[in-house]
Scaffold this motif. Structure first.
Motif, short mmCIF file in Angstrom:
data_model
loop_
_atom_site.label_atom_id
_atom_site.label_comp_id
_atom_site.label_asym_id
_atom_site.label_seq_id
_atom_site.Cartn_x
_atom_site.Cartn_y
_atom_site.Cartn_z
N VAL A 40 81.52 -70.85 -24.70
CA VAL A 40 81.64 -71.68 -25.90
C VAL A 40 80.48 -72.66 -25.97
CG1 VAL A 40 83.05 -73.45 -27.02
CG2 VAL A 40 84.15 -71.43 -26.02
N ILE A 93 85.80 -76.30 -36.42
CA ILE A 93 86.64 -75.76 -35.34
C ILE A 93 88.08 -75.72 -35.82
CG2 ILE A 93 87.46 -76.16 -32.98
CD1 ILE A 93 84.84 -77.62 -32.42
N ASN A 126 87.17 -76.59 -26.20
CA ASN A 126 86.21 -76.37 -27.29
C ASN A 126 86.13 -77.63 -28.14
OD1 ASN A 126 84.78 -75.58 -29.59
ND2 ASN A 126 85.75 -73.58 -29.72
N TRP A 159 83.77 -71.89 -35.79
CA TRP A 159 84.53 -71.25 -34.73
C TRP A 159 85.81 -70.66 -35.29
CZ3 TRP A 159 83.27 -69.67 -30.09
CH2 TRP A 159 82.17 -70.25 -29.44
N ASP A 183 86.52 -66.85 -30.55
CA ASP A 183 87.04 -66.83 -29.18
C ASP A 183 88.02 -65.66 -29.12
OD1 ASP A 183 88.40 -67.14 -26.78
OD2 ASP A 183 88.36 -69.32 -26.88
N ASP A 196 77.33 -73.20 -28.77
CA ASP A 196 77.08 -74.49 -29.41
C ASP A 196 75.64 -74.94 -29.19
OD1 ASP A 196 79.66 -74.77 -30.41
OD2 ASP A 196 80.37 -75.98 -28.72
#
Length: 397
Positions: free
Chosen positions: A87, A103, A111, A149, A190, A91
């Motif tokens: 993660v 997010i 995260n 995300w 993810d 970024d």
């Protein structure tokens, strides 16, 4: 070479070629030897066509990267020391001061805390959005948005979002003149829960897929590793160069463990899926429980999307207790379990559970339940034994 110590280091013996075995060989190296200065200068690490230094890969790590890329349905894979590192690498590779990252409000906790701490310190803006409401994402995208995300399902509470709809929102934003970031907003998923088995991240539209290989690909609860996969070569180069600059690396021994785990991964995923559904359905019938959260249950949030997009489900479910049961009682319930051990992570051979204070983990909209929550990770024990363990714990309430 007259001295034995020198001979042992520079020994001329080379084993004969032609050895083959089921398991790939394990190469462990920091220094890699070059045949000449010309070879040293010309060796290309940027496209993984040669070896320059241990951090940039060995035959063992290259083999694992190719297999993880195949698992995910992607072309390019980069290995990192943990799922969180995957993660963080995305970024760092894509964001700069003034950019914005969005997010999901139900994302993996580290995260969001990395975004709220380090990214904020670096001048990167963070917004949280409701993953179950594509319109909320659409309203929050703006000219500074660079990274979105995605997570399917949500961490802990397991709501399954409409991934194609969220991706479509980002693509529409990118196509709007004067609205999108000059380089466009990238979607990163993810995919630890899906593990490349329940659904294909790229078929559903994601640009990048990350996994904690710590979970299903390893399967042994004895190694930490993560991966970043993409089909986009330009994104891969950004990730690959950042990976080199920050010095992320994985060991040959850890890569060996994950390679070994891949062989049984599909079987373990299916077995734990079946056991988890059985336990989740049974727990719904217990009088102490207000709700059981698992995407395969018809009344669990996002069940329709899960049924449309997935062929399976992972080993997690969460139980919300009725409001009259106190947190102290819930803690005692967890403490009384014999087979479910108390601990983080999941997808290993041993079943686990842990409690969460959900109202503190939501900022976009209030957590809808009043009772406490316990997340269960189902291992490889017999389902009847696990059910009996939970039943004896509930009886103590």
């Amino acid at each position: 070479m007259s001295e034995l110590s020198t001979t042992l280091i520079h020994h001329p013996y080379t084993p004969p070629a032609g050895f083959k075995a089921i398991s790939p060989p394990v190469y462990k190296a920091s220094t890699i030897i070059f045949p000449s200065m010309a070879a040293l200068r010309s060796r290309d690490w940027k496209h993984k066509t040669g070896y320059t230094y241990g951090l940039h890969g060995t035959p063992t790590t290259f083999t694992l990267e190719e297999r993880i890329a195949t698992l995910e349905g992607g072309k390019f894979c980069t290995l990192v020391p943990s799922g969180l590192a995957a993660v963080v690498l995305v970024d760092m590779a894509l964001l700069k001061a003034g950019d914005e990252v969005l997010i999901p409000d139900n994302a993996y906790g580290p995260n969001r805390t990395f975004a709220e701490a380090e990214l904020a310190f670096w001048g990167i803006i963070c917004q949280f959005y409701d993953a179950m409401n594509p319109a909320d994402l659409a309203a929050k995208l703006n000219q500074k948005s660079r990274l979105v995300w995605l997570e399917a399902p949500g961490s802990i509470t397991l709501e399954f979002p409409d991934l194609p709809a969220l991706v479509a929102v980002v693509k529409s934003h990118n196509a709007s003149p004067g609205q999108a970031h000059p380089e466009g907003a990238v979607t990163a998923l993810d995919n630890t829960w899906g593990a490349g088995l329940a659904f294909n991240a790229f078929t559903l539209g994601a640009d990048i897929s990350v996994q904690a290989l710590t979970k299903y690909p390893s399967g042994g609860a004895d190694v930490l590793m993560g991966s970043v996969v993409t089909n986009n070569e330009a994104l891969q180069q950004l990730i690959h160069f950042c990976h080199m600059r920050v010095g992320y690396g994985v060991s040959g021994n850890d890569a060996e463990l994950v390679l070994r785990g891949l062989s049984s991964m599909a079987l373990r995923y299916a077995a734990q899926d079946a056991a988890t559904r059985q336990l989740a359905a049974w727990l719904q019938t217990q009088p102490q429980i207000a709700a059981v959260l698992h995407p395969a249950l018809p009344d669990s949030p996002g069940h329709t999307q899960w049924k449309r997009d997935c062929s399976g489900a992972a080993c997690l479910f969460s139980a919300v207790f009725k409001p009259e049961i106190t947190q102290l009682q819930i803690d005692r319930f967890c403490d009384s379990l014999q087979l479910f051990k108390l601990g983080y992570s999941w997808a290993g051979p041993m079943s686990l559970c842990v409690t969460y204070d959900m109202p503190k983990l939501r900022v976009v909209k209030p957590w809808p339940w009043q009772g406490g929550l316990v997340r269960f990770s189902v291992g490889l024990e017999a389902v009847a034994d696990l059910q009996a363990d939970i039943a004896q714990g509930l009886a103590r309430l």
